[in-house]
Write an enzyme that holds these catalytic residues in place. Structure first.
Site, mmCIF file in Angstrom:
data_model
loop_
_atom_site.group_PDB
_atom_site.id
_atom_site.type_symbol
_atom_site.label_atom_id
_atom_site.label_comp_id
_atom_site.label_asym_id
_atom_site.label_seq_id
_atom_site.Cartn_x
_atom_site.Cartn_y
_atom_site.Cartn_z
ATOM 1 N N LYS A 278 -45.963 -17.050 -26.769
ATOM 2 C CA LYS A 278 -44.785 -17.592 -26.093
ATOM 3 C C LYS A 278 -43.493 -16.901 -26.559
ATOM 4 O O LYS A 278 -42.727 -16.386 -25.731
ATOM 5 C CB LYS A 278 -44.688 -19.100 -26.381
ATOM 6 C CG LYS A 278 -43.376 -19.750 -25.946
ATOM 7 C CD LYS A 278 -43.350 -21.259 -26.243
ATOM 8 C CE LYS A 278 -43.099 -21.602 -27.701
ATOM 9 N NZ LYS A 278 -41.699 -21.466 -28.137
ATOM 10 N N THR B 170 -37.609 -23.575 -29.531
ATOM 11 C CA THR B 170 -37.261 -22.158 -29.405
ATOM 12 C C THR B 170 -37.313 -21.797 -27.928
ATOM 13 O O THR B 170 -38.327 -22.021 -27.271
ATOM 14 C CB THR B 170 -38.273 -21.307 -30.187
ATOM 15 O OG1 THR B 170 -38.180 -21.651 -31.563
ATOM 16 C CG2 THR B 170 -38.007 -19.826 -30.005
ATOM 17 N N LYS C 88 -32.338 -17.564 -33.206
ATOM 18 C CA LYS C 88 -33.748 -17.908 -33.415
ATOM 19 C C LYS C 88 -34.657 -16.860 -32.794
ATOM 20 O O LYS C 88 -35.678 -16.486 -33.368
ATOM 21 C CB LYS C 88 -34.047 -19.299 -32.840
ATOM 22 C CG LYS C 88 -35.491 -19.775 -33.010
ATOM 23 C CD LYS C 88 -35.858 -20.043 -34.474
ATOM 24 C CE LYS C 88 -37.345 -20.235 -34.709
ATOM 25 N NZ LYS C 88 -37.887 -21.513 -34.293
#
Lengths: 304, 304
Positions: free
Chosen positions: A245, A101, A177
């Site tokens: 993150k 990702t 995503k």
């Protein structure tokens, strides 16, 4: 390779996801070479009948398809272009499938850089946990050139129950995503806020779980993560720092586009607070534990 | 009433929810008297074969069960204890079913005040839209004394597909409903933030809807409300100002308990911003429209 031969696949990263994906590829009859920074993980894969390699360059040397299963853009870039990286040895015309990702702009940059050397790049973030990885039943959000898709297809077929083909350009898969991660992150934080607040009211949180999962307040994440809170079990299935993150990437993307995202900004702060309190590597349902600790609210399995 | 007779029911509030509930009660064979501030709504109910009353007091005069279907605590209090209110005429031993979403402390106070006069109070917030109200398939989150439940049961059976019995004390139903509203409100705001941000990236938002509803980022609200955005249709099924109210109650409850709820606080600001921009009475998916307007992002059905 001759058209009739099974393609050879290298899997870089044999963690809980990568190991399962490598096994799914083997089950589909492909020849799979595994590589990981942990020699033990490679040994374990070899014990299961796979081949092992010491570096990404070695793994990629005879591969038609490389599947990269690492957590972020920096690791992906190192695997591609670092010392002993894939780009040193991968054959022209082979394809690199990136599952991490990351910011769509970074995916576009990595794709461009690799494609300029005559190899294909498929931007292919994954969704679904370790169990679905092992069963070859992941959801894959992929974008890339028709050539990249064509080369990658035998591996995609072996790994995915659901493959979304989201366009010709790398970056599209990453962008879809990130939208998923925005929602998933907010929903975990909201679920945590709600369940801890319910406990504070003295409500039976097992009953809350039963009512909410049958009501309009439900989310996939509420239903999936709150059992960890009910059981007081914070062993990491997916860690708090993953959303530190991912929601961080959302903030970076949004700020650079001058697009305010206050709801996910608030959710990020809750993941940061949970990480700062020492729970960064624990299960992401630990956000509920953080709310409870701060407010002196008792949750199952937590000290009075 | 004799034990064998069907109980007589008064429904106060014949809006989109109340009208459907009144019709469900009639379908179950109960004698139903309807009352509303709008004389037209009462006429419409009488045209369907129901009885009409001019005031809550008149409606409650011969009722065994009163069902109050209004939007907040203030309206509920007026119906109970205001001029021409239910408390002026309701028989001792009859039950008042309150369906409005409100602060649990207020529900407890209203219950205590009514029960001191010899009538029963059932705290029974509802979930499900107008369609499920009309079909007698609501979810009801109820709490109250065994006597209140017993008296109310014929009406509950006629209105609900799913009845949660959440304890002996009024306030429990309200508390469960508030937890649901916290989540529902955050999920609408997050869905709006995500879909507008996706449009800003140039993603096909119909494809985003397809991917998200099959992924871990899904929520009941994303799935239910985002089609309004895809269709550019903001005719109110449930209005923005409902969540201005409900997330406001959450903030009040949380602040009085010294419990921080930053994620729902951020969501409330987005509903407020949407209401301030003139969309308070529009469908709550208008939060997405507000994000789009502020950022110059084009959504379906919106001017370029």
């Amino acid at each position: 390779m001759p058209e009739t031969a099974k393609p050879r696949v290298a899997v870089i990263g044999l963690g809980s996801m990568g190991f399962g994906m490598a096994m799914s590829l083997r089950r589909a009859g492909l020849e799979v070479t595994g590589c990981d920074v942990s020699a033990d993980s490679v040994k374990r894969f070899v014990a299961e009948g796979g081949k092992g390699a010491a570096t990404p360059a070695e793994a990629a040397k005879s591969a038609d398809i490389v599947v990269s299963v690492v957590v972020n853009a920096a690791q992906t870039e190192t695997i591609l272009f670092g010392k002993d990286g894939v780009a040193e040895t991968l054959a022209k015309g082979a394809v690199f499938i990136s599952s991490a990702t990351m910011d769509p702009d970074v995916a576009r940059r990595l794709a461009k850089q690799l494609e300029e050397t005559g190899r294909h790049y498929l931007d292919a973030p994954i969704s679904g946990g370790a169990q679905r990885a092992a069963q070859g039943e992941l959801t894959i959000l992929a974008s890339g050139s028709p050539a990249a898709f064509s080369k990658a297809r035998p591996a995609l077929d072996a790994m995915a129950a659901k493959l979304y083909e989201l366009g010709d350009d790398a970056g599209q898969g990453a962008a879809f995503k990130m939208i998923n991660q925005l929602l998933a992150g907010v929903h975990i934080a909201a679920a945590s806020e709600a369940i801890a607040f319910a406990a504070k009211q003295g409500l039976d949180i097992r009953k809350v779980y039963e009512v909410i999962t049958a009501s309009a307040g439900n989310s996939w994440m509420f239903e999936n993560r709150m059992p960890h809170v009910l059981d007081g079990d914070y062993a990491p299935r997916s860690a708090v720092d993953i959303f530190v993150k991912d929601l961080g990437i959302i903030q970076d993307m949004a700020r650079s586009q001058k697009f305010p995202v206050p709801v996910s900004a608030a959710a990020l702060q809750m993941f940061l607070m949970t990480s700062a309190a020492g729970m960064g590597r624990d299960d992401d349902a630990s956000v509920a534990r953080m709310y409870a600790k701060v407010t002196g609210t008792r949750l199952p399995g937590e000290p009075k």
